[in-house]
Design a protein around this motif. Structure first.
Motif, short mmCIF file in Angstrom:
data_model
loop_
_atom_site.label_atom_id
_atom_site.label_comp_id
_atom_site.label_asym_id
_atom_site.label_seq_id
_atom_site.Cartn_x
_atom_site.Cartn_y
_atom_site.Cartn_z
N THR A 61 0.83 -1.20 0.00
CA THR A 61 0.00 0.00 0.00
C THR A 61 0.87 1.25 0.00
O THR A 61 2.08 1.20 0.27
CB THR A 61 -0.93 0.00 1.22
N THR A 62 0.29 2.39 -0.30
CA THR A 62 1.03 3.65 -0.31
C THR A 62 1.68 3.90 1.04
O THR A 62 1.04 3.80 2.08
CB THR A 62 0.08 4.81 -0.65
N GLY A 63 2.98 4.23 1.00
CA GLY A 63 3.71 4.51 2.23
C GLY A 63 4.34 3.30 2.89
O GLY A 63 4.94 3.40 3.95
N SER A 64 4.22 2.12 2.25
CA SER A 64 4.77 0.90 2.85
C SER A 64 6.24 0.70 2.54
O SER A 64 6.89 -0.19 3.09
CB SER A 64 3.98 -0.33 2.37
N THR A 111 7.97 -14.79 -7.95
CA THR A 111 8.47 -14.28 -6.68
C THR A 111 7.69 -13.03 -6.29
O THR A 111 7.43 -12.17 -7.13
CB THR A 111 9.97 -13.93 -6.79
N PHE A 112 7.33 -12.95 -5.00
CA PHE A 112 6.57 -11.80 -4.50
C PHE A 112 7.33 -11.11 -3.37
O PHE A 112 7.81 -11.78 -2.45
CB PHE A 112 5.20 -12.23 -3.99
N PHE A 113 7.42 -9.80 -3.47
CA PHE A 113 7.86 -8.96 -2.36
C PHE A 113 6.58 -8.30 -1.83
O PHE A 113 6.13 -7.29 -2.40
CB PHE A 113 8.86 -7.90 -2.81
N ALA A 114 6.01 -8.86 -0.80
CA ALA A 114 4.73 -8.36 -0.28
C ALA A 114 4.99 -7.47 0.92
O ALA A 114 5.36 -7.96 2.00
CB ALA A 114 3.82 -9.52 0.09
N ILE A 124 0.23 -5.75 9.26
CA ILE A 124 0.97 -5.23 10.41
C ILE A 124 2.47 -5.13 10.15
O ILE A 124 3.25 -4.89 11.07
CB ILE A 124 0.74 -6.11 11.66
N LEU A 125 2.88 -5.30 8.90
CA LEU A 125 4.30 -5.15 8.59
C LEU A 125 4.74 -3.70 8.76
O LEU A 125 3.97 -2.76 8.50
CB LEU A 125 4.58 -5.61 7.16
N ARG A 126 5.97 -3.52 9.18
CA ARG A 126 6.53 -2.18 9.33
C ARG A 126 6.90 -1.62 7.95
O ARG A 126 7.03 -2.35 6.98
CB ARG A 126 7.78 -2.24 10.21
N THR A 127 7.07 -0.30 7.89
CA THR A 127 7.50 0.32 6.65
C THR A 127 8.89 -0.21 6.27
O THR A 127 9.80 -0.23 7.09
CB THR A 127 7.56 1.85 6.81
N GLY A 128 9.01 -0.66 5.03
CA GLY A 128 10.28 -1.22 4.58
C GLY A 128 10.45 -2.69 4.91
O GLY A 128 11.51 -3.27 4.62
N GLU A 129 9.42 -3.32 5.47
CA GLU A 129 9.48 -4.74 5.79
C GLU A 129 8.62 -5.50 4.80
O GLU A 129 7.51 -5.07 4.45
CB GLU A 129 8.98 -4.98 7.21
N ALA A 130 9.12 -6.62 4.32
CA ALA A 130 8.41 -7.39 3.30
C ALA A 130 8.47 -8.87 3.61
O ALA A 130 9.43 -9.36 4.23
CB ALA A 130 9.01 -7.13 1.92
N ILE A 131 7.45 -9.57 3.19
CA ILE A 131 7.48 -11.03 3.19
C ILE A 131 7.80 -11.45 1.76
O ILE A 131 7.05 -11.13 0.83
CB ILE A 131 6.14 -11.63 3.65
N ILE A 132 8.91 -12.12 1.57
CA ILE A 132 9.33 -12.55 0.24
C ILE A 132 8.96 -14.02 0.07
O ILE A 132 9.36 -14.86 0.88
CB ILE A 132 10.84 -12.34 0.03
N THR A 169 11.43 -10.09 5.82
CA THR A 169 12.69 -9.41 5.55
C THR A 169 12.58 -7.92 5.81
O THR A 169 11.57 -7.29 5.46
CB THR A 169 13.09 -9.63 4.08
N LEU A 170 13.62 -7.35 6.38
CA LEU A 170 13.78 -5.92 6.43
C LEU A 170 14.64 -5.52 5.24
O LEU A 170 15.82 -5.86 5.16
CB LEU A 170 14.44 -5.48 7.74
N ILE A 171 14.02 -4.84 4.28
CA ILE A 171 14.73 -4.44 3.08
C ILE A 171 15.79 -3.40 3.42
O ILE A 171 15.53 -2.46 4.18
CB ILE A 171 13.75 -3.87 2.03
N GLU A 172 16.97 -3.58 2.88
CA GLU A 172 18.04 -2.62 3.12
C GLU A 172 17.87 -1.43 2.19
O GLU A 172 18.03 -1.56 0.97
CB GLU A 172 19.40 -3.29 2.87
N PRO A 173 17.53 -0.26 2.72
CA PRO A 173 17.25 0.88 1.84
C PRO A 173 18.53 1.44 1.23
O PRO A 173 19.61 1.32 1.81
CB PRO A 173 16.60 1.90 2.78
N PRO A 174 18.44 2.06 0.07
CA PRO A 174 19.61 2.72 -0.52
C PRO A 174 19.99 3.94 0.32
O PRO A 174 19.22 4.37 1.18
CB PRO A 174 19.12 3.13 -1.92
N PRO A 175 21.16 4.52 0.07
CA PRO A 175 21.50 5.78 0.75
C PRO A 175 20.43 6.84 0.48
O PRO A 175 19.72 6.79 -0.53
CB PRO A 175 22.84 6.17 0.10
#
Length: 634
Positions: free
Chosen positions: A165-168, A515-518, A547-555, A566-572
């Motif tokens: 969703t927007t902002g996830s 493959t899904f990054f949900a 209830i996933l946190r922002t930047g968190e995905a179930i792969i 997974t906690l996605i590692e954000p770019p700089p």
């Protein structure tokens, strides 16, 4: 039962396919246990359990906890209690060996069930030695020391989807994944093309991407104009964007087709160095021709009048043009899309100058007027006046189709961004479909060449896919993408579908994503769409999506050995998409700050809304256009 094991949590009491009901042992007085000095919560939704069976270990994911997890046969007894788990089996590993998807045997009644410790997690997710086909996208949510690795081959060739969703954190996730895939150190020949609907990604890939935009920012040297030559389109595609649709058997459609074929054949014959057989040319052949002249000639045929008293066969000198203020005939200008103007028909008895219409018409006046307007509107120039690919009256162009395709899928940078934010919304679906069809055809015919997708696969990233791949719309984009996800693997074309509303994506397209990054999904329809698209029976895991946190995905899916949170590692920060939320009030400002940001910033005394209207009229968000406007006025 080995009650001495600190990892033991219960026993198997019911097996129904891949679903296992586990009765928790009474030895655990609380929901917390310690293994090797580290605490673990028992019965967490989405956590893993291990079931030793002979020389192998079966692994499963906890999908249900409590009284609702009781086997149906015991539910009516009333005395079964509430200390139950329901587990979905997902894979197995030999003693001391690595985890693999799928199971070769099933547990039996009273088999021990253990929680998965840090050592087991490393066994499931860890990889031995350096393996280039595994790409790091973050780390496991339950353990920062374990990398989240995705199989690159499966990710690209079997397609993928990033939903949230927007902002996830969806755009940041895409940027992170694409930056990992375009690393010059690990993948010096990677090839990725992003369809950027809102112009978000240039900032994220400024150091490794070529950017093509309909409306370029004059102050930026790292942008090139996006051109989509009309003559590279198939006949039906061209008709849709210019004249409009005609019935298949209509006289007008067939005549226009014949004239286009004749114009393309003339171009081939005029090129002494061409190796194209004129007999093989058809209306779909990507050969340049002057469409403005075609429009002009058809306009004259439909609207033209002539002095019939001067001869039955109308010639240029006999045409009845209107006269301008200087008494000159208004012949228009094909190159500018300006139509000629003709005098009205006159057949009054005794009149010396009888004026009639040309003898043959196609009844396409409305289509010609609409097409002429497009020739005069700058927003359509990207395909009707495509810069170096705009043919002259003889069909000659400054640049070739090969040069265009090399820029899109064969440049010296791993990422190409086609920014479509300046494309008129009414034709966005068609434009995306045509772009993707060109790329697909190019790699299809080049499948045995080194430039083709088999030697150097291409990943297509389709942003905001729900806007043009809607299941209820049989649009051109949806048709082409369905073909790509079903057949593209054979020709080295992979797709990554990015959407905040997966429930609106065409079911055929979503079902082909391996493959899904949900990320966080609050809408029930969206979650059920993901659950139905994946092959595993993991409703319990996908129920965690709200209830996933922002930047968190179930792969999930083929790109990972096992579904992982997974906690996605954000770019700089300076390499992230331009999609951050506007600041209404700065939460980080000191308490004594008088200007907390956003709504806390005092307004200008007299904001210049003329600038707003100027950018609106020019259809560009770049303030550099204001400088150019001031210079022009000066």
């Amino acid at each position: 039962m080995n009650s001495a094991s600190p990892t033991l949590i219960g026993t198997v009491q019911d097996v129904n396919g891949t679903s296992v009901s586990v009765a928790l042992t009474g030895a655990q007085l609380s929901g917390l246990t310690f293994v090797d000095g580290q605490g673990y919560r028992i019965g967490q939704i989405g956590s893993f359990v291990r079931i030793p069976v002979g020389y192998a270990d079966l692994f499963g994911i906890v999908s249900q906890v409590g009284a609702s997890a009781i086997p149906e046969a015991l539910a009516d007894t009333g005395g079964a209690g509430y200390r139950w788990l329901k587990v979905q089996l997902i894979g197995e590993g030999s003693a001391g060996g690595q985890f693999q998807r799928g199971i070769s045997q099933y547990p039996t009644i009273d088999d021990d069930v253990h929680l998965v410790s840090q050592r087991d997690l490393q066994r499931i997710y860890g990889r031995r030695g350096k393996q280039h086909h595994l790409v790091k996208v973050g780390h496991i949510a339950g353990s920062q020391s374990i990398d989240a690795l995705v199989d690159l081959n499966k990710l690209v060739t079997r397609h993928s989807a990033v939903v949230g969703t927007t902002g996830s954190g969806k755009s940041t996730t895409v940027a992170s994944v694409v930056r990992s895939l375009s690393s010059a150190k690990n993948y010096p020949s990677s090839r990725i093309l992003i369809l950027d609907i809102h112009g978000e990604y240039q900032a994220a890939f400024a150091d490794r991407a070529h950017v093509y935009k309909v409306n370029i920012d004059a102050s930026r040297a790292d942008q090139e104009r996006l051109c989509l030559p009309f003559w590279a389109m198939e006949f039906d595609e061209l008709m849709s964007l210019t004249f409009g649709s005609f019935p298949v058997d209509s006289k007008a459609r067939n005549l226009i087709m014949e004239r286009i074929i004749a114009a393309k054949v003339a171009t081939v014959k005029s090129d002494a160095g061409s190796d194209i057989d004129p007999e093989a040319v058809n209306a779909d052949s990507p050969i340049p021709f002057d469409i403005k002249k075609l429009w002009y000639d058809l306009y004259c045929q439909e609207f033209g009048t002539y002095f019939s008293s001067k001869g039955k066969t109308p010639v240029e000198e006999n045409w009845a043009y209107k006269l301008d203020a200087q008494g000159q005939p208004i012949k228009g200008d094909a190159s500018k899309g300006l139509p000629p103007r003709f005098r009205e028909v006159k057949s009054v008895a005794g009149d010396d100058e009888k004026i009639n219409y040309l003898p043959e018409t196609l009844n396409i006046r409305a289509q010609l007027e609409a097409f002429g307007a497009k020739l005069r509107i700058p927003r359509y120039n990207f395909f009707l006046r495509p810069g170096a690919w705009d043919p002259d009256p003889e069909g000659k162009t400054e640049e070739t189709l090969a040069h265009l395709m090399k820029g899109w899928i064969g440049s010296d940078r791993p990422v190409t961004i086609l920014d479509l934010s300046g494309v008129p919304s009414a034709i966005t679906n068609d434009v995306i479909g045509i772009l993707l069809r060109l790329i697909y055809d190019c790699l299809f015919w080049a499948r045995h060449l080194s430039q083709g997708g088999r030697e150097r696969p291409l990943l297509l990233v389709l942003e905001e896919a729900h806007t043009y791949l809607n299941g209820d719309i049989g649009g051109r984009a949806s048709t082409v993408v369905q073909r790509i996800v079903k057949e593209g693997r054979k020709y080295g074309i992979g797709a990554m579908i990015v959407s905040q509303r997966p429930s609106e994506i065409n079911s055929t397209i979503l079902s082909q994503c391996g493959t899904f990054f949900a990320l966080r999904l609050s809408n029930g329809n969206d979650r059920s769409k993901i659950t139905g698209a994946i092959s595993e029976n993991l409703e319990g895991l996908t129920s965690m999506l709200p209830i996933l946190r922002t930047g968190e995905a179930i792969i999930l899916g083929e790109g990972v050995g096992i579904p992982m949170r997974t906690l996605i590692e954000p770019p700089p920060k300076d390499k992230r998409p331009d999609s951050a939320d506007p600041v209404v009030c700065d939460e980080t400002s000191p308490e004594d700050s008088m200007i907390p940001g956003g709504w806390g910033i005092p307004m200008e005394a007299d904001p210049n809304y003329e600038e707003l209207v100027a950018l609106w009229r020019q259809q560009t968000p770049f303030t550099s256009a204001l400088v150019n406007l001031d210079e022009a006025e000066g």
